[in-house]
Design a protein around this motif. Structure first.
Motif, short mmCIF file in Angstrom:
data_model
loop_
_atom_site.label_atom_id
_atom_site.label_comp_id
_atom_site.label_asym_id
_atom_site.label_seq_id
_atom_site.Cartn_x
_atom_site.Cartn_y
_atom_site.Cartn_z
N LEU A 1 1.12 -13.70 3.31
CA LEU A 1 1.63 -12.40 3.72
C LEU A 1 0.56 -11.70 4.52
N LEU A 2 0.85 -10.48 4.95
CA LEU A 2 -0.15 -9.68 5.65
C LEU A 2 -1.21 -9.21 4.66
N PRO A 3 -2.45 -8.98 5.11
CA PRO A 3 -3.52 -8.58 4.20
C PRO A 3 -3.20 -7.33 3.38
N GLU A 4 -2.39 -6.40 3.94
CA GLU A 4 -2.09 -5.16 3.23
C GLU A 4 -0.85 -5.26 2.34
N ALA A 5 -0.34 -6.49 2.14
CA ALA A 5 0.91 -6.67 1.39
C ALA A 5 0.81 -6.17 -0.04
N GLY A 6 -0.35 -6.31 -0.67
CA GLY A 6 -0.49 -5.85 -2.06
C GLY A 6 -0.27 -4.36 -2.18
#
Length: 610
Positions: A531-536
């Motif tokens: 996923l994208l790094p900011e998904a969390g």
């Protein structure tokens, strides 16, 4: 106790003199007493001075055939009683014994001119004092004596007492190196050995190892001058009752050592005194302590040479020894040990370079100089060489020269950057590869270097080293394009991770994805789910808007994703501290989520590690 050896020409009255001084018979063999000729070492003692301190004598033979035996007696002893007969004057063995003492660097002596009742002692005394003054002994006190009439014995005792008081005290805590001059069996006690303890302390119960490492022995009992002792401090004549399997391991010339404290070597670099190195025979006999071993000579400089010993010996920097030609046609010469672990000389010109290096070495143990030459060395190894440890270790037991250490740090940073350039998909330099590149003997040194400040930042993670560029590497253009395609897909549906076929179509295999994660372009939730790094953070924000607690199904619908992604994503959020389980079916968002969560704050899922 103080221990002296006798020295002088055959039949000049050495044994008669120590017999008169001590009241004891130094010639212990029947053949010696029958012939009136000392054939082996004798040991006697007496008390001298107002405090009646013991002084022991090692009586040596003076005949030219027994010079090797004389060397065994003088080798471990710090001072001598030099004897010249008034009726015979200076003789060949007088000169050879003096050459031996000078070679060993002995600095303490008393001259006794014997048989002063048979001839005027003054001419002989003046001649002997002058000859001795040109050696390491310097100007010595002299006494004219007669063992027959007793004339001069009181004056000689006074001089011997004065000499004994002037001898330096050896360190009581020094490592033991006991050269053996006798070994025999006593019924009911087993093996007993004797020698002159030159430094250190022996105690009942101590463990000692033979010089060749063939046996580890325990001190069962100690005697000093026929008295039972619990411990004996140097300098002293000592008899040691040994417990253990000796099987011929102990004899004259052997040595007993403090375990794990000595470096046993077959190759040494030495400075030679008394004769140019190139004029030495190619094969000599090295005498040290009570040991004599054949050695091959390789001249290096005018006064330096490399000796290759036929038998390994426990030697230290600064040791003094004697070289004799087999057959004894030349006068012995002295050597000072400069290096007990010298470098191999294999390249053209290595001998000349080594000679230049040895020219600056004094033979006095120099910790800083030794570290500068060796660059990296264990402190225990340096101590075993007899060299003081000059600084604190950089890693474990390892010492490093400061300049060399800084150069290694710079090289390590450069190698890490070079590796990152050559391996953009896997930029971390393996620590073991770094060790080999730098020629380091121990992996711990790589870890220590990585932790040092330097011109470029270095980070060690999971056995790999990352420089500034490899911490956030630049992706090659084809890979960057493929990653950008995934990022475009995810920007439309942040939680719909690309399927395996899509990743394969874009050429994003496991290594390529790892490089993208290392570059901070993607986030691996679990194997095959990116996923994208900011998904969390984004997922946590969506889930907070749900009624709490919530089920997996409710979370999946809110995130607009599939079960394939939702299950590992929720486990990921649990691990990051965004969410927590209520029971087997439900979760809830934590009230403190966001205070420390997120990808960067938890090294367990560091992108590089992933």
């Amino acid at each position: 106790m103080r221990v002296l050896a006798t020295a002088g020409h055959v039949d000049h009255g050495k044994s008669a003199l120590v017999r008169a001084l001590t009241g004891m018979e130094p010639d212990r063999l029947k053949e010696e007493r029958r012939r009136g000729l000392t054939l082996d070492l004798g040991f006697v003692w007496t008390r001298l001075g107002p405090d009646e301190e013991h002084i022991a004598f090692v009586d040596v033979p003076g005949h030219e055939k027994f010079v090797a035996t004389m060397l065994a007696g003088v080798g471990p002893v710090p001072a001598v009683l030099f004897v010249v007969a008034a009726d015979q004057g200076w003789q060949p063995q007088s000169q050879e014994h003096l050459a031996v003492l000078d070679a060993l660097g002995v600095r303490h002596a008393v001259l006794a001119v014997t048989r002063s009742d048979l001839a005027d002692p003054e001419p002989v005394r003046a001649d002997a004092v002058e000859r001795i003054a040109d050696t390491s002994l310097g100007k010595v006190p002299s006494v004219a004596v007669s063992a027959v009439t007793g004339a001069g014995l009181d004056e000689l005792r006074t001089e011997l007492d004065r000499l004994a008081r002037s001898l330096p005290e050896p360190p009581a805590d020094a490592d033991v190196r006991l050269w053996l001059d006798r070994a025999f069996t006593v019924r009911g006690h087993g093996t007993v050995v004797t020698g002159t303890l030159g430094a250190g302390t022996l105690r009942v119960g101590d463990r000692l190892v033979t010089g060749d490492g063939s046996a580890v022995l325990r001190v069962r009992g100690l005697q000093c001058l026929h008295e039972e002792r619990a411990d004996v401090r140097a300098v002293a004549r000592v008899a040691v009752n040994l417990h253990g399997s000796v099987d011929g391991a102990v004899r004259r010339g052997q040595v007993l050592l403090t375990p794990d404290r000595w470096l046993v070597t077959e190759v040494i670099d030495v400075r030679i005194a008394g004769e140019p190195a190139r004029e030495l025979p190619r094969t000599v006999v090295l005498h040290i302590g009570t040991c004599a071993v054949v050695a091959a000579v390789r001249p290096l400089g005018e006064d330096t040479a490399r000796l290759t010993l036929r038998q390994a010996l426990p030697l230290r920097v600064g040791d003094r020894a004697v070289l004799r030609e087999p057959g004894g046609r030349r006068m012995p010469c002295g050597v000072t040990v400069l290096d007990v672990q010298p470098p191999r000389l294999t390249r053209r010109g290595a001998g000349r370079a080594r000679a230049a290096e040895l020219a600056d070495m004094t033979g006095r143990p120099d910790g800083a100089g030794e570290l500068r030459r060796r660059r990296l060395v264990r402190s225990s190894e340096l101590s075993a060489m007899g060299v003081p440890v000059p600084t604190m270790p950089v890693a474990g037991d390892w010492l490093a020269d400061e300049v060399h250490w800084a150069e290694l740090r710079e090289r390590l940073g450069a190698e890490a950057e070079r590796y990152a350039e050559q391996h953009p998909l896997e930029p971390g330099l393996p620590a073991e590869a770094a060790r080999r590149l730098l020629g380091l003997p121990d992996r711990s040194l790589v870890d220590a270097l990585a932790g040092l400040p330097g011109p470029s930042e270095l980070v060690c993670r999971q056995g790999r080293l990352y420089g500034p560029s490899s911490l956030r590497p630049t992706l090659p253009p084809p890979l960057a394009a493929a990653v950008e395609a995934v990022r475009r897909d995810l920007s439309q549906a942040p939680f719909r991770a690309p399927e395996a076929d899509r990743l394969k179509e874009l050429g994003l295999n496991r290594k390529a994805l790892a490089a993208a994660v290392a570059a901070g372009a993607l986030l691996t939730v679990t194997d095959g789910i990116v996923l994208l790094p900011e998904a969390g953070d984004q997922a946590a924000a969506v889930l907070r808007r749900l009624p709490q607690p919530f089920t997996l199904s409710e979370a999946r619908r809110a995130l607009d994703t599939t079960r394939r992604v939702a299950v590992p994503l929720l486990e990921f959020l649990d691990a990051r501290g965004y969410t927590e389980r209520v029971d087997d079916q439900r979760r809830r968002c934590r009230s403190d989520a966001g205070s420390g969560g997120g990808r960067e704050s938890n090294p367990s899922i560091d992108p590089i590690a992933t």
